[in-house]
Enzyme design. Structure first.
Site, short mmCIF file in Angstrom:
data_model
loop_
_atom_site.label_atom_id
_atom_site.label_comp_id
_atom_site.label_asym_id
_atom_site.label_seq_id
_atom_site.Cartn_x
_atom_site.Cartn_y
_atom_site.Cartn_z
N SER A 1 -0.22 4.29 6.28
CA SER A 1 1.25 3.63 6.62
C SER A 1 1.09 2.68 7.43
O SER A 1 0.23 2.37 8.18
CB SER A 1 2.01 4.64 6.98
OG SER A 1 1.90 5.88 6.24
N1 SAM Z 1 -0.04 8.98 7.26
C1 SAM Z 1 -1.09 8.63 6.50
C2 SAM Z 1 -1.96 7.70 7.23
O1 SAM Z 1 -1.79 7.32 8.56
O2 SAM Z 1 -3.14 7.31 6.86
C3 SAM Z 1 -1.12 8.20 5.18
C4 SAM Z 1 -0.70 9.09 4.11
S1 SAM Z 1 -0.70 8.38 2.45
C5 SAM Z 1 0.99 7.33 2.61
C6 SAM Z 1 0.04 9.65 1.62
C7 SAM Z 1 -0.87 10.73 1.56
O3 SAM Z 1 -0.08 12.13 1.11
C8 SAM Z 1 -2.11 10.60 0.56
O4 SAM Z 1 -3.22 10.65 1.11
C9 SAM Z 1 -1.95 11.87 -0.56
O5 SAM Z 1 -3.03 12.13 -0.93
C10 SAM Z 1 -1.01 12.69 0.18
N2 SAM Z 1 -0.41 13.69 -0.76
C11 SAM Z 1 0.36 13.49 -1.78
N3 SAM Z 1 0.78 14.53 -2.10
C12 SAM Z 1 0.32 15.57 -1.45
C13 SAM Z 1 0.66 17.00 -1.23
N4 SAM Z 1 1.22 17.75 -1.87
N5 SAM Z 1 -0.02 17.72 -0.17
C14 SAM Z 1 -0.79 16.87 0.63
N6 SAM Z 1 -1.05 15.67 0.68
C15 SAM Z 1 -0.51 14.98 -0.24
#
Ligand code: SAM
Length: 215
Positions: free
Chosen positions: A61
């Site tokens: 992010s």
């Molecule tokens: N905050 C993180 C960082 O600083 O790197 C970025 C997160 S990224 C925008 C969103 C993440 O949510 C992805 O890695 C994706 O695989 C995960 N994700 C999506 N749906 C999910 C779920 N149901 N449970 C767990 N993780 C999930």
């Protein structure tokens, strides 16, 4: 490239100048080496004002969004926090510096594994990472004093409300798959929740039982 200078500029120009004033959040963002959470070829962009790809069609992010979401939890230091979407582990690292324990769920095993490695290298030992569907929360560790969801949800999963402590805050992007509103929900009582809309945002989709359908 001097990453310490780049990080200081990031905090001054992208975070403090845009109104994030929580001193503990500012200190955490000044301390965590964000460049370690992206691949070698992108390290020189790590302190830029943008999200970056981390593989598996996912992103780390934007620094400002990490700061805003973290500050919205109003952390004091003794909290147990649930994070959904570990991704690179960067947001996890920021949280780990600010609370007692972070429980983080990531659905993509390769990302969870990479994040675990970097967090271990940085000796951030108060983090539990689970691979699985975070839309159902983490039942046997609930309740949480804060829940931070780093992926865009079609609506507010009931499990998050159920797993939030009274007085706790849930911060999540709600909307369609292209754009969302960052929402903060505070649990004021057993059945009393207050909701605030914070700002527009764009996150990758939250995929799972209580989120979007995906492969
Ligand atoms: N905050 C993180 C960082 O600083 O790197 C970025 C997160 S990224 C925008 C969103 C993440 O949510 C992805 O890695 C994706 O695989 C995960 N994700 C999506 N749906 C999910 C779920 N149901 N449970 C767990 N993780 C999930």
């Amino acid at each position: 490239m001097d990453y310490t200078i780049a990080r200081r500029r990031m905090v001054e120009q992208q975070i403090v100048a845009r109104g994030v004033s929580d001193q503990r959040v500012i200190e955490a963002m000044s301390a965590v080496p964000r460049h370690l959470f992206v691949e070698a070829g992108l390290q020189s962009h790590a302190y830029g004002d943008a999200a970056l790809p981390i593989g598996e069609k996912q992103t780390i992010s934007q620094p400002y969004m990490v700061a805003v979401m973290t500050a919205a939890l109003e952390l004091q230091g003794s909290e147990r926090i649930l994070e959904i979407g570990t991704g690179s582990g960067y947001q996890t690292a920021i949280l780990s510096k600010l609370v007692k324990r972070v429980y983080s769920i990531e659905r993509i095993a390769v990302l969870a594994g990479r994040a675990r490695k970097i967090l271990d290298q940085l000796q951030l030992s108060n983090v539990n990472i689970k691979i699985g569907d975070g839309t159902v929360g983490w039942e046997n560790q609930a309740p949480f004093s804060g829940i931070l969801v780093a992926a865009g949800s079609p609506d507010v999963p009931q499990k998050y409300l159920d797993q939030l402590d009274i007085g706790g805050r849930l911060v999540l992007p709600v909307g369609d798959q292209k754009q969302q509103i960052l929402v903060r929900i505070t649990r004021k009582g057993k059945d009393h929740f207050e909701q605030e809309q914070m700002m527009g945002c764009r996150f990758v989709p939250l995929i799972g039982e209580q989120g979007w359908q995906g492969s």
